[in-house]
Design a protein around this motif. Structure first.
Motif, PDB file in Angstrom:
ATOM      1  N   VAL A  71      -4.404 -21.428 -29.463  1.00 40.44           N
ATOM      2  CA  VAL A  71      -3.334 -20.521 -29.895  1.00 40.44           C
ATOM      3  C   VAL A  71      -3.532 -19.152 -29.257  1.00 40.44           C
ATOM      4  O   VAL A  71      -2.587 -18.548 -28.734  1.00 40.44           O
ATOM      5  N   ALA A  72      -4.763 -18.639 -29.263  1.00 39.25           N
ATOM      6  CA  ALA A  72      -5.037 -17.326 -28.667  1.00 39.25           C
ATOM      7  C   ALA A  72      -4.735 -17.343 -27.178  1.00 39.25           C
ATOM      8  O   ALA A  72      -4.167 -16.384 -26.646  1.00 39.25           O
ATOM      9  N   PHE A  74      -2.574 -19.260 -25.652  1.00 38.50           N
ATOM     10  CA  PHE A  74      -1.125 -19.321 -25.503  1.00 38.50           C
ATOM     11  C   PHE A  74      -0.510 -17.935 -25.700  1.00 38.50           C
ATOM     12  O   PHE A  74       0.358 -17.511 -24.928  1.00 38.50           O
ATOM     13  N   GLU A  75      -0.981 -17.213 -26.732  1.00 36.92           N
ATOM     14  CA  GLU A  75      -0.435 -15.886 -27.000  1.00 36.92           C
ATOM     15  C   GLU A  75      -0.763 -14.911 -25.879  1.00 36.92           C
ATOM     16  O   GLU A  75       0.059 -14.066 -25.530  1.00 36.92           O
ATOM     17  N   ARG A  76      -1.956 -14.988 -25.308  1.00 33.09           N
ATOM     18  CA  ARG A  76      -2.306 -14.127 -24.177  1.00 33.09           C
ATOM     19  C   ARG A  76      -1.423 -14.442 -22.979  1.00 33.09           C
ATOM     20  O   ARG A  76      -0.964 -13.551 -22.277  1.00 33.09           O
ATOM     21  N   TYR A  78       1.633 -16.027 -22.858  1.00 30.37           N
ATOM     22  CA  TYR A  78       3.087 -15.913 -23.001  1.00 30.37           C
ATOM     23  C   TYR A  78       3.525 -14.796 -23.934  1.00 30.37           C
ATOM     24  O   TYR A  78       4.686 -14.714 -24.284  1.00 30.37           O
ATOM     25  N   GLY A  79       2.621 -13.965 -24.341  1.00 28.04           N
ATOM     26  CA  GLY A  79       2.987 -12.857 -25.238  1.00 28.04           C
ATOM     27  C   GLY A  79       2.998 -13.347 -26.673  1.00 28.04           C
ATOM     28  O   GLY A  79       3.608 -14.335 -27.003  1.00 28.04           O
ATOM     29  N   GLY A  80       2.292 -12.619 -27.522  1.00 25.19           N
ATOM     30  CA  GLY A  80       2.105 -13.112 -28.871  1.00 25.19           C
ATOM     31  C   GLY A  80       2.865 -12.369 -29.936  1.00 25.19           C
ATOM     32  O   GLY A  80       2.662 -12.624 -31.099  1.00 25.19           O
ATOM     33  N   GLY A  81       3.717 -11.482 -29.616  1.00 24.76           N
ATOM     34  CA  GLY A  81       4.425 -10.739 -30.661  1.00 24.76           C
ATOM     35  C   GLY A  81       5.696 -11.430 -31.074  1.00 24.76           C
ATOM     36  O   GLY A  81       6.202 -12.327 -30.404  1.00 24.76           O
ATOM     37  N   SER A  82       6.220 -11.006 -32.209  1.00 27.05           N
ATOM     38  CA  SER A  82       7.514 -11.545 -32.603  1.00 27.05           C
ATOM     39  C   SER A  82       8.585 -10.689 -31.931  1.00 27.05           C
ATOM     40  O   SER A  82       8.557  -9.473 -31.966  1.00 27.05           O
TER      41      SER A  82
END
Length: 84
Positions: A71-72, A74-76, A78-82
């Motif tokens: 998950v981390a 993926f967020e790094r 593709y961007g992890g914010g809403s």
């Protein structure tokens, strides 16, 4: 009971080549190969790829999946914010 409807149920040795483990049980499996068992009798032998002696789940060598790391990553990537 009707005769000749069921396959022959006989003693068979299953051998796990990877673990060097074999066990005697009853089965309908057939084989052209034979093995002499500890009791001095000769039984058909069926070689198997994996058994409870070599399967990672039963031996405790199973991989654990690092879902938090995925998950981390993926967020790094593709961007992890809403975004809204």
């Amino acid at each position: 009971m009707q005769q000749d409807k069921h396959p022959d149920y006989h003693p068979v040795v299953f051998r796990d080549r990877a673990a060097g483990y074999a066990f005697l049980t009853r089965s309908t499996a057939t084989s052209d190969q034979t093995i002499e068992w500890d009791d001095g009798e000769t039984y058909p032998v069926v070689d198997v790829e994996i058994s409870s002696e070599s399967h990672p789940f039963y031996t405790g060598r199973a991989r654990t999946v690092d879902t938090e790391g995925r998950v981390a990553r993926f967020e790094r990537r593709y961007g992890g914010g809403s975004s809204g």
